[in-house]
Design a protein around this motif. Structure first.
Motif, PDB file in Angstrom:
ATOM      1  N   CYS A 102      -7.325  15.876  -7.984  1.00 49.09           N
ATOM      2  CA  CYS A 102      -8.508  16.378  -8.029  1.00 49.09           C
ATOM      3  C   CYS A 102      -9.031  17.761  -6.716  1.00 49.09           C
ATOM      4  O   CYS A 102      -9.916  18.320  -7.478  1.00 49.09           O
ATOM      5  CB  CYS A 102      -9.490  15.719  -9.567  1.00 49.09           C
ATOM      6  SG  CYS A 102     -10.593  14.481  -8.492  1.00 49.09           S
ATOM      7  N   GLY A 103      -9.680  16.994  -5.775  1.00 46.44           N
ATOM      8  CA  GLY A 103     -10.077  17.271  -5.129  1.00 46.44           C
ATOM      9  C   GLY A 103     -11.652  16.295  -4.608  1.00 46.44           C
ATOM     10  O   GLY A 103     -12.091  17.013  -3.693  1.00 46.44           O
ATOM     11  N   CYS A 104     -11.815  15.618  -5.448  1.00 49.62           N
ATOM     12  CA  CYS A 104     -13.073  14.857  -5.328  1.00 49.62           C
ATOM     13  C   CYS A 104     -13.238  13.846  -4.095  1.00 49.62           C
ATOM     14  O   CYS A 104     -13.681  13.470  -3.035  1.00 49.62           O
ATOM     15  CB  CYS A 104     -12.671  13.252  -6.235  1.00 49.62           C
ATOM     16  SG  CYS A 104     -12.034  12.695  -6.401  1.00 49.62           S
ATOM     17  N   GLY A 105     -11.637  14.166  -3.289  1.00 44.01           N
ATOM     18  CA  GLY A 105     -12.007  13.460  -2.104  1.00 44.01           C
ATOM     19  C   GLY A 105     -11.396  11.610  -1.640  1.00 44.01           C
ATOM     20  O   GLY A 105     -11.419  11.060  -0.619  1.00 44.01           O
ATOM     21  N   ALA A 106     -11.043  11.269  -2.661  1.00 47.96           N
ATOM     22  CA  ALA A 106     -10.792   9.870  -3.005  1.00 47.96           C
ATOM     23  C   ALA A 106      -9.581   9.347  -2.718  1.00 47.96           C
ATOM     24  O   ALA A 106      -8.406  10.294  -2.481  1.00 47.96           O
ATOM     25  CB  ALA A 106     -11.451   9.473  -4.878  1.00 47.96           C
ATOM     26  N   GLU A 107      -8.829   8.375  -1.937  1.00 51.51           N
ATOM     27  CA  GLU A 107      -8.162   8.155  -1.897  1.00 51.51           C
ATOM     28  C   GLU A 107      -7.363   6.966  -2.901  1.00 51.51           C
ATOM     29  O   GLU A 107      -7.675   6.046  -2.810  1.00 51.51           O
ATOM     30  CB  GLU A 107      -7.964   7.397  -0.288  1.00 51.51           C
ATOM     31  CG  GLU A 107      -7.938   8.124   1.231  1.00 51.51           C
ATOM     32  CD  GLU A 107      -7.704   7.195   2.401  1.00 51.51           C
ATOM     33  OE1 GLU A 107      -7.465   6.553   2.253  1.00 51.51           O
ATOM     34  OE2 GLU A 107      -8.294   8.631   3.546  1.00 51.51           O
ATOM     35  N   LEU A 108      -6.128   6.785  -3.366  1.00 47.98           N
ATOM     36  CA  LEU A 108      -6.073   6.595  -4.626  1.00 47.98           C
ATOM     37  C   LEU A 108      -4.742   5.770  -4.017  1.00 47.98           C
ATOM     38  O   LEU A 108      -3.860   5.749  -4.223  1.00 47.98           O
ATOM     39  CB  LEU A 108      -5.494   7.202  -5.297  1.00 47.98           C
ATOM     40  CG  LEU A 108      -5.947   8.528  -6.100  1.00 47.98           C
ATOM     41  CD1 LEU A 108      -6.466   9.220  -6.995  1.00 47.98           C
ATOM     42  CD2 LEU A 108      -7.691   7.596  -6.237  1.00 47.98           C
ATOM     43  N   PRO A 109      -4.560   4.517  -3.938  1.00 48.08           N
ATOM     44  CA  PRO A 109      -3.807   3.494  -3.525  1.00 48.08           C
ATOM     45  C   PRO A 109      -3.532   2.508  -4.865  1.00 48.08           C
ATOM     46  O   PRO A 109      -3.697   2.268  -5.423  1.00 48.08           O
ATOM     47  CB  PRO A 109      -4.971   1.721  -3.003  1.00 48.08           C
ATOM     48  CG  PRO A 109      -5.876   2.123  -3.931  1.00 48.08           C
ATOM     49  CD  PRO A 109      -5.683   3.427  -4.260  1.00 48.08           C
ATOM     50  N   VAL A 110      -1.665   3.664  -5.011  1.00 42.29           N
ATOM     51  CA  VAL A 110      -1.391   3.247  -5.946  1.00 42.29           C
ATOM     52  C   VAL A 110       0.517   2.662  -5.604  1.00 42.29           C
ATOM     53  O   VAL A 110       1.060   2.453  -4.830  1.00 42.29           O
ATOM     54  CB  VAL A 110       0.118   4.307  -6.650  1.00 42.29           C
ATOM     55  CG1 VAL A 110       0.300   4.525  -7.627  1.00 42.29           C
ATOM     56  CG2 VAL A 110      -1.007   5.385  -6.159  1.00 42.29           C
ATOM     57  N   ASN A 111       0.135   1.061  -6.130  1.00 43.24           N
ATOM     58  CA  ASN A 111       0.680   0.359  -6.078  1.00 43.24           C
ATOM     59  C   ASN A 111       2.337   0.372  -6.856  1.00 43.24           C
ATOM     60  O   ASN A 111       2.699   0.754  -7.524  1.00 43.24           O
ATOM     61  CB  ASN A 111       0.443  -1.522  -6.620  1.00 43.24           C
ATOM     62  CG  ASN A 111       1.428  -2.613  -6.666  1.00 43.24           C
ATOM     63  OD1 ASN A 111       2.355  -2.547  -5.575  1.00 43.24           O
ATOM     64  ND2 ASN A 111       1.417  -3.087  -7.614  1.00 43.24           N
ATOM     65  N   LEU A 112       3.519   0.135  -5.398  1.00 42.25           N
ATOM     66  CA  LEU A 112       4.918   0.365  -5.289  1.00 42.25           C
ATOM     67  C   LEU A 112       5.718  -1.070  -5.599  1.00 42.25           C
ATOM     68  O   LEU A 112       6.637  -0.568  -5.942  1.00 42.25           O
ATOM     69  CB  LEU A 112       5.323   1.239  -4.727  1.00 42.25           C
ATOM     70  CG  LEU A 112       5.016   3.259  -4.276  1.00 42.25           C
ATOM     71  CD1 LEU A 112       5.348   3.587  -3.313  1.00 42.25           C
ATOM     72  CD2 LEU A 112       4.917   3.548  -6.260  1.00 42.25           C
ATOM     73  N   ASP A 113       4.909  -2.085  -5.273  1.00 47.08           N
ATOM     74  CA  ASP A 113       5.352  -3.628  -5.322  1.00 47.08           C
ATOM     75  C   ASP A 113       5.224  -4.576  -6.571  1.00 47.08           C
ATOM     76  O   ASP A 113       4.782  -5.359  -7.155  1.00 47.08           O
ATOM     77  CB  ASP A 113       5.118  -3.663  -4.299  1.00 47.08           C
ATOM     78  CG  ASP A 113       6.158  -5.244  -3.385  1.00 47.08           C
ATOM     79  OD1 ASP A 113       6.643  -5.827  -4.448  1.00 47.08           O
ATOM     80  OD2 ASP A 113       5.335  -5.483  -2.915  1.00 47.08           O
ATOM     81  N   ARG A 114       6.432  -4.375  -7.420  1.00 42.26           N
ATOM     82  CA  ARG A 114       5.372  -5.669  -9.010  1.00 42.26           C
ATOM     83  C   ARG A 114       5.776  -6.447  -8.199  1.00 42.26           C
ATOM     84  O   ARG A 114       5.304  -7.733  -9.395  1.00 42.26           O
ATOM     85  CB  ARG A 114       7.414  -5.082  -9.868  1.00 42.26           C
ATOM     86  CG  ARG A 114       7.017  -3.893 -10.548  1.00 42.26           C
ATOM     87  CD  ARG A 114       7.985  -3.010 -11.487  1.00 42.26           C
ATOM     88  NE  ARG A 114       8.368  -2.172 -11.566  1.00 42.26           N
ATOM     89  CZ  ARG A 114       8.836  -2.076 -12.644  1.00 42.26           C
ATOM     90  NH1 ARG A 114       9.709  -2.563 -13.708  1.00 42.26           N
ATOM     91  NH2 ARG A 114       8.750  -0.706 -13.525  1.00 42.26           N
ATOM     92  N   ARG A 115       5.816  -7.277  -7.268  1.00 47.47           N
ATOM     93  CA  ARG A 115       5.878  -8.470  -6.378  1.00 47.47           C
ATOM     94  C   ARG A 115       3.973  -8.937  -7.208  1.00 47.47           C
ATOM     95  O   ARG A 115       3.497  -9.881  -6.821  1.00 47.47           O
ATOM     96  CB  ARG A 115       6.087  -9.040  -5.986  1.00 47.47           C
ATOM     97  CG  ARG A 115       7.650  -8.935  -5.922  1.00 47.47           C
ATOM     98  CD  ARG A 115       8.291  -9.122  -4.180  1.00 47.47           C
ATOM     99  NE  ARG A 115       8.540  -8.073  -3.403  1.00 47.47           N
ATOM    100  CZ  ARG A 115       8.621  -8.015  -1.972  1.00 47.47           C
ATOM    101  NH1 ARG A 115       9.570  -8.928  -2.090  1.00 47.47           N
ATOM    102  NH2 ARG A 115       8.359  -7.441  -1.329  1.00 47.47           N
ATOM    103  N   ALA A 116       3.237  -7.989  -6.364  1.00 48.12           N
ATOM    104  CA  ALA A 116       1.993  -8.491  -6.799  1.00 48.12           C
ATOM    105  C   ALA A 116       1.232  -7.452  -7.842  1.00 48.12           C
ATOM    106  O   ALA A 116       0.238  -7.093  -7.320  1.00 48.12           O
ATOM    107  CB  ALA A 116       1.340  -6.544  -5.740  1.00 48.12           C
TER     108      ALA A 116
END
Length: 229
Positions: free
Chosen positions: A100-114
């Motif tokens: 969206c351009g808000c500048g936030a860095e989004l951490p997207v989990n790819l590890d189902r163990r977590a």
């Protein structure tokens, strides 16, 4: 454990019954944990409502680098849609500059163990991520990552993109029909049985098969699951 932003699945069991644009949705920053099934968002109107025409803004999704630590990701994120994959003996995180351009860095989990996690699909056609990403705080962006494109949704949260996505899928349509069985299955389960496919394409094929009278989609908590007729 999930990141401090709270990567959590929404649940139709807890929702108001509003239909999401596709099978699964995980919320960024939600406060309520729910089941791990095929989920829909609670209220599509909460998605980025300022998009002109109420459809979707389409921007590039670009993986800039693979790094060993999240600490090294920020330097690569210059534009909305830029992303870095944190890879330690396999993908662990997708760090994304919010589209969206808000500048936030989004951490997207790819590890189902977590904890609750997304799946990364990489092919010569591009990179896809499943399910969709929906922030329920701050900018409340809601988007799909499909073959190096980000579809950032506005108030029209229906299935328009299933018909407008221009790819040749006759062969995939046939394979999806062959893979469908009497018990309902999620699009993720179906995609796992078809090499090279991603759930978004499988979802579109399943919806087309429903319109042709060859398949049926579940209702209520089974929305987004399909079986053969």
């Amino acid at each position: 454990m999930p990141d401090s932003q709270g990567l959590q699945r929404s649940s139709r069991a807890k929702g108001k019954g509003a239909e999401h644009i596709a099978g699964d949705c995980i919320l960024l920053g939600a406060k309520d944990f729910a089941s791990d099934g095929a989920d829909y968002g609670d209220d599509i109107a909460r998605a980025q409502a300022s998009v002109p025409g109420g459809r979707a803004m389409i921007i590039n999704f670009t993986v800039k680098a693979r790094v060993a630590s999240r600490a090294g990701a920020s330097a690569y994120l210059k534009q909305p849609g830029d992303a870095v994959i944190v890879d330690r003996s396999g993908p662990r995180w997708l760090i994304l500059s919010c589209p969206c351009g808000c500048g936030a860095e989004l951490p997207v989990n790819l590890d189902r163990r977590a904890g609750p996690a997304w799946r990364l699909y990489e092919s010569p056609k591009g990179t896809s991520v499943y399910p969709s990403v929906w922030r329920d705080t701050d900018c409340q962006s809601h988007f799909i990552i499909l073959r190096d494109k980000i579809l950032l949704f506005g108030p029209r949260g229906d299935d328009w993109w299933f018909d407008e996505e221009e790819i040749s899928e006759t062969e995939l349509l046939d394979r999806v029909l062959e893979t469908l069985s009497a018990p309902e299955r999620s699009v993720e389960e179906i995609a796992d049985q078809i090499a090279g496919s991603v759930p978004w394409d499988v979802m579109r094929c399943c919806r087309k098969l429903c319109r042709k009278g060859k398949a049926i989609e579940g209702t209520g908590q089974s929305k987004g699951r399909f079986r053969r007729l």
